[in-house]
Enzyme design. Structure first.
Site, mmCIF file in Angstrom:
data_model
loop_
_atom_site.group_PDB
_atom_site.id
_atom_site.type_symbol
_atom_site.label_atom_id
_atom_site.label_comp_id
_atom_site.label_asym_id
_atom_site.label_seq_id
_atom_site.Cartn_x
_atom_site.Cartn_y
_atom_site.Cartn_z
ATOM 1 N N LEU A 127 0.855 -1.177 0.000
ATOM 2 C CA LEU A 127 0.000 0.000 0.000
ATOM 3 C C LEU A 127 0.893 1.229 0.000
ATOM 4 O O LEU A 127 1.996 1.210 0.560
ATOM 5 C CB LEU A 127 -0.901 0.043 1.249
ATOM 6 C CG LEU A 127 -1.954 -1.049 1.417
ATOM 7 C CD1 LEU A 127 -2.659 -0.877 2.767
ATOM 8 C CD2 LEU A 127 -2.976 -1.018 0.287
ATOM 9 N N ASP A 128 0.425 2.322 -0.607
ATOM 10 C CA ASP A 128 1.153 3.579 -0.527
ATOM 11 C C ASP A 128 1.278 4.006 0.936
ATOM 12 O O ASP A 128 0.455 3.622 1.782
ATOM 13 C CB ASP A 128 0.423 4.678 -1.300
ATOM 14 C CG ASP A 128 0.417 4.435 -2.795
ATOM 15 O OD1 ASP A 128 1.364 3.805 -3.292
ATOM 16 O OD2 ASP A 128 -0.527 4.887 -3.465
ATOM 17 N N ARG A 129 2.278 4.819 1.219
ATOM 18 C CA ARG A 129 2.492 5.267 2.597
ATOM 19 C C ARG A 129 1.245 5.915 3.185
ATOM 20 O O ARG A 129 0.878 5.670 4.334
ATOM 21 C CB ARG A 129 3.654 6.275 2.648
ATOM 22 C CG ARG A 129 3.888 6.869 4.040
ATOM 23 C CD ARG A 129 5.076 7.805 4.048
ATOM 24 N NE ARG A 129 4.892 8.949 3.187
ATOM 25 C CZ ARG A 129 4.235 10.065 3.539
ATOM 26 N NH1 ARG A 129 3.692 10.163 4.737
ATOM 27 N NH2 ARG A 129 4.132 11.063 2.688
ATOM 28 N N THR A 131 -1.892 5.507 2.246
ATOM 29 C CA THR A 131 -3.086 4.661 2.200
ATOM 30 C C THR A 131 -3.120 3.773 3.439
ATOM 31 O O THR A 131 -2.144 3.106 3.763
ATOM 32 C CB THR A 131 -3.093 3.790 0.936
ATOM 33 O OG1 THR A 131 -3.099 4.640 -0.216
ATOM 34 C CG2 THR A 131 -4.329 2.903 0.900
ATOM 35 N N ARG A 234 -6.472 5.809 -7.573
ATOM 36 C CA ARG A 234 -6.294 7.263 -7.518
ATOM 37 C C ARG A 234 -6.367 7.893 -8.911
ATOM 38 O O ARG A 234 -7.036 8.921 -9.101
ATOM 39 C CB ARG A 234 -4.960 7.585 -6.840
ATOM 40 C CG ARG A 234 -4.888 7.076 -5.411
ATOM 41 C CD ARG A 234 -3.460 7.038 -4.895
ATOM 42 N NE ARG A 234 -2.897 8.373 -4.787
ATOM 43 C CZ ARG A 234 -1.599 8.603 -4.601
ATOM 44 N NH1 ARG A 234 -0.746 7.591 -4.510
ATOM 45 N NH2 ARG A 234 -1.165 9.843 -4.510
#
Length: 318
Positions: A127-129, A131, A234
């Site tokens: 996951l993105d930081r 998210t 996104r």
């Protein structure tokens, strides 16, 4: 002595040295890049570079960092183990916690935190930081390989919750193509297109509206990605005209991200973003485990940030 080297290519041709450094390498803030430039630690074509030097196609830029000078940013370490099996850890990750070491983050990561308790953990996906939500770590290499094959064959079903700008009224499935946005000055930015373009990959995502906050003109949307491309949700929501609240990279104004890199999260930028991080949350994950003969479904804990905008959301979120 560690020296980092970059070959200048489009879209950085014609940018100044300072613009290139602060855009491509955001793990140093603008003040640090100014310091490194003043210390003659940045060179172009083996010559000391000035901040306003304009870069040409094919130039070689090098810089020498100062070890130990940069402190890691603060992170949110309040993760939760939702479930543990013989092979896997199902972790509820907070926003503002990177998965693994990268950029400015070396030790303050979810992987490093877990390794303090577990002798071996391997990320199965990421996951993105910014998210939040469910992410799976394998405790064995065999487990990682087994589950990654399920991800690759699309047997793993994931659901996300997204708070988006505008009134999202109708359920829909968006299909098209995603790849690097070569028109953007931001190296890591992707774009969605309904038409195929060079190096793009097919992408498909379903969106289901759950609620609308009329006073703030924002919607809560359940997202079911069918494919698993980087930044898929996104970029797809931006294409649809419903950017995620707090998203600096895929917000209504691309230069939000550049402003953040150069000036940090100022009060005016925070007001424009609507929230300090992108409000995207990995809500649930499920797959069939043939070894035990049942479907495994894991859901995250209710997210306080979503409750702030949509009180009692736990009563209608699936």
């Amino acid at each position: 002595m560690t020296v980092y080297k970059s070959l200048i290519r489009y879209p950085y041709t014609g940018k100044t040295v300072f613009e290139f450094l602060t855009t491509k390498f955001s793990y140093h803030d603008p003040e640090e890049w100014g310091f490194l430039l003043n210390e003659n630690r940045v060179k172009v074509q083996d010559k000391v570079a000035l901040p306003d030097l304009v870069l040409q196609e094919g130039d070689t830029l090098t810089y020498e960092p100062i070890p130990g000078r940069i402190e890691e940013p603060e992170v949110d370490t309040n993760y939760t183990i939702l479930k543990e099996t013989e092979d896997f850890l199902f972790v509820d990750k907070p926003g503002n916690l990177p998965m693994h070491p990268a950029g400015r983050y070396r030790t303050r990561t979810l992987l490093n935190l877990l390794e303090k308790t577990y002798p071996r953990v391997i990320p199965v996906h990421r996951l993105d930081r910014e998210t939040s939500g469910i992410v799976i770590f394998a405790k064995t290499e065999e487990g990682r390989t087994w589950l990654q094959k399920k991800f690759e064959s699309r047997e793993v079903k994931k659901e996300y919750l997204a708070v988006v700008r505008g009134y999202f009224q109708k359920e829909l499935t968006l299909e098209g193509f995603m790849g690097k946005d070569l028109d953007s000055a931001i190296r890591k930015k992707m774009k969605f297109s309904s038409s195929e373009f060079p190096d793009a990959k097919s992408v498909s995502t379903s969106f289901i509206p759950l609620n609308f906050n009329e006073s703030q003109n924002i919607s809560l949307v359940l997202v079911r990605p069918i494919t698993g491309r980087i930044h898929q949700i996104r970029a797809s929501l931006l294409y649809l005209g419903f950017p995620i609240l707090g998203d600096k990279l895929y917000g209504p104004r691309e230069t939000m991200f550049l402003d953040f890199v150069q000036f940090g999260l100022s009060a005016s930028l925070l007001d424009e973003l609507g929230f300090e991080r992108q409000l995207l949350h990995a809500h649930s994950i499920s797959y069939m485990d043939e070894r035990v003969g049942k479907n495994l479904l894991i859901k995250s804990n209710p997210l306080a940030e979503i409750e702030t905008f949509f009180p009692n959301s736990k009563d209608y979120v699936p």
